[in-house]
Write an enzyme that holds these catalytic residues in place. Structure first.
Site, PDB file in Angstrom:
ATOM      1  N   LYS A   1      -6.694  38.271  29.181  1.00  0.00           N
ATOM      2  CA  LYS A   1      -7.184  39.381  28.829  1.00  0.00           C
ATOM      3  C   LYS A   1      -8.433  39.105  29.252  1.00  0.00           C
ATOM      4  CE  LYS A   1      -3.381  41.364  26.023  1.00  0.00           C
ATOM      5  NZ  LYS A   1      -2.735  41.606  24.981  1.00  0.00           N
TER       6      LYS A   1
ATOM      7  N   GLY B   1      -0.489  44.421  26.149  1.00  0.00           N
ATOM      8  CA  GLY B   1       0.370  44.847  25.082  1.00  0.00           C
ATOM      9  C   GLY B   1      -0.215  43.904  24.291  1.00  0.00           C
TER      10      GLY B   1
ATOM     11  N   LYS C   1     -10.827  45.427  24.433  1.00  0.00           N
ATOM     12  CA  LYS C   1     -10.201  45.786  22.743  1.00  0.00           C
ATOM     13  C   LYS C   1     -10.708  44.540  22.203  1.00  0.00           C
ATOM     14  CE  LYS C   1      -6.901  42.397  23.467  1.00  0.00           C
ATOM     15  NZ  LYS C   1      -6.171  41.625  22.214  1.00  0.00           N
TER      16      LYS C   1
ATOM     17  N   ASP D   1      -2.600  47.887  22.339  1.00  0.00           N
ATOM     18  CA  ASP D   1      -3.549  47.046  21.751  1.00  0.00           C
ATOM     19  C   ASP D   1      -4.746  46.876  21.025  1.00  0.00           C
ATOM     20  OD1 ASP D   1      -3.126  43.899  22.058  1.00  0.00           O
ATOM     21  OD2 ASP D   1      -3.806  44.378  24.768  1.00  0.00           O
TER      22      ASP D   1
ATOM     23  N   SER E   1      -6.230  38.376  14.230  1.00  0.00           N
ATOM     24  CA  SER E   1      -6.574  38.942  16.068  1.00  0.00           C
ATOM     25  C   SER E   1      -8.083  37.920  16.058  1.00  0.00           C
ATOM     26  CB  SER E   1      -7.028  39.956  15.725  1.00  0.00           C
ATOM     27  OG  SER E   1      -7.994  40.108  16.463  1.00  0.00           O
ATOM     28  N   ARG E   2      -7.974  37.060  16.230  1.00  0.00           N
ATOM     29  CA  ARG E   2      -9.227  35.737  16.875  1.00  0.00           C
ATOM     30  C   ARG E   2     -10.261  37.107  17.038  1.00  0.00           C
ATOM     31  NH1 ARG E   2      -5.023  32.843  20.160  1.00  0.00           N
ATOM     32  NH2 ARG E   2      -5.171  34.735  21.926  1.00  0.00           N
ATOM     33  N   ASN E   3     -10.049  38.330  17.867  1.00  0.00           N
ATOM     34  CA  ASN E   3     -11.585  38.797  17.897  1.00  0.00           C
ATOM     35  C   ASN E   3     -12.116  38.938  17.030  1.00  0.00           C
ATOM     36  OD1 ASN E   3     -12.290  37.884  20.957  1.00  0.00           O
ATOM     37  ND2 ASN E   3      -9.858  38.158  20.793  1.00  0.00           N
TER      38      ASN E   3
ATOM     39  N   GLU F   1     -11.507  35.740  23.771  1.00  0.00           N
ATOM     40  CA  GLU F   1     -11.809  36.725  25.040  1.00  0.00           C
ATOM     41  C   GLU F   1     -12.900  37.540  25.010  1.00  0.00           C
ATOM     42  OE1 GLU F   1     -11.112  35.326  28.417  1.00  0.00           O
ATOM     43  OE2 GLU F   1      -8.573  34.738  28.232  1.00  0.00           O
TER      44      GLU F   1
END
Length: 253
Positions: free
Chosen positions: A34, A62, A117, A170, A180-182, A203
């Site tokens: 992504k 997703g 996202k 998502d 979530s890593r972000n 990402e």
């Protein structure tokens, strides 16, 4: 079938190696990463088409945390392709009782949702780390979705895609949990006021500048994405947040 599950910024390098080993490959490509490629600002499908223009490709996306998929917890994903036979093939291969696949034909929208996202998740993590509350986070998620839709439609996506699994699904998952890593990066950034050391794949950082460049090129206003870019680049966070909140009043769309 070749599943591209590597980081988005290494796709070109890997495809180049693949091309050098075999000029003709009959495989179908399934894009699982992504992001948007730096410098070229291309979607991953566009990068694949550069190297293998005659091959069928699809996107698997997703709301899913890999740890939960591995643990066998219920998960739904979306498979995007213009090839109906590929739908059937993939569903027979990877569908399971607790891994359900839905289909769409919007490769652009599915990829834009998956890429953007991550940027909005960084913003939500930052909001949480600053202690600005759940109201602020809900606003960021909602207005972030608006940015995703605006850019996606300008790029040729279908609006309905963003109300599905690869859009709001998502987005909600990545923004609502520090799994979530972000989002966790944004949280740590707010706590340390500096880039925390991390070896994680992020990402959102990789794609943020490209997304902002696309917004400029296509004349799409992306205030949240631009704010995330500024904070990542070391801008004054308090000033950036104040500027975001003081934007001119407008109708909700």
């Amino acid at each position: 079938l070749i599943f591209l599950a590597n980081p988005s910024q290494t796709v070109r390098e890997n495809l180049d190696k693949l091309k050098s080993e075999s000029k003709e490959i009959n495989s179908k490509f399934i894009i699982c990463c992504k992001g948007v490629e730096k410098d070229s600002n291309k979607l991953i499908s566009q990068v694949v088409e550069e190297f293998f223009p005659k091959n069928h490709l699809a996107v698997l996306s997703g709301p899913n945390f890999s740890s939960e998929v591995i643990s066998g917890l219920p998960t739904a994903s979306v498979f995007s392709s213009n090839n109906k036979k590929l739908f059937e093939l993939i569903s027979n291969i990877i569908s399971q009782d607790k891994f359900r696949i839905y289909f769409n034909t919007d490769l652009i929208g599915t990829q834009i949702g998956g890429a953007m996202k991550n940027i909005i998740a960084i913003a939500c993590g930052y909001i949480t780390g600053c202690g600005l509350g759940e109201n602020a986070k809900a606003a960021i998620i909602t207005r972030g979705l608006s940015e995703i839709i605006d850019l996606g439609i300008k790029m040729g996506a279908k609006r309905n895609t963003f109300y599905g699994l690869s859009g709001i699904g998502d987005l909600t998952l990545s923004c609502s949990s520090l799994k979530s890593r972000n989002a966790r990066f944004g949280y740590n950034l707010a706590k340390s006021k500096d880039h925390p050391h991390t070896n994680m794949l992020l990402e959102g950082i990789e794609s943020c500048e490209s997304i902002c460049d696309l917004g400029e090129k296509l004349n799409v206003d992306l205030p949240i994405s631009k704010s995330v870019k500024s904070i990542i680049n070391g801008g004054n966070a308090n000033k950036i947040i104040c500027e975001l909140l003081s934007r001119p009043l407008q109708f909700e769309k």
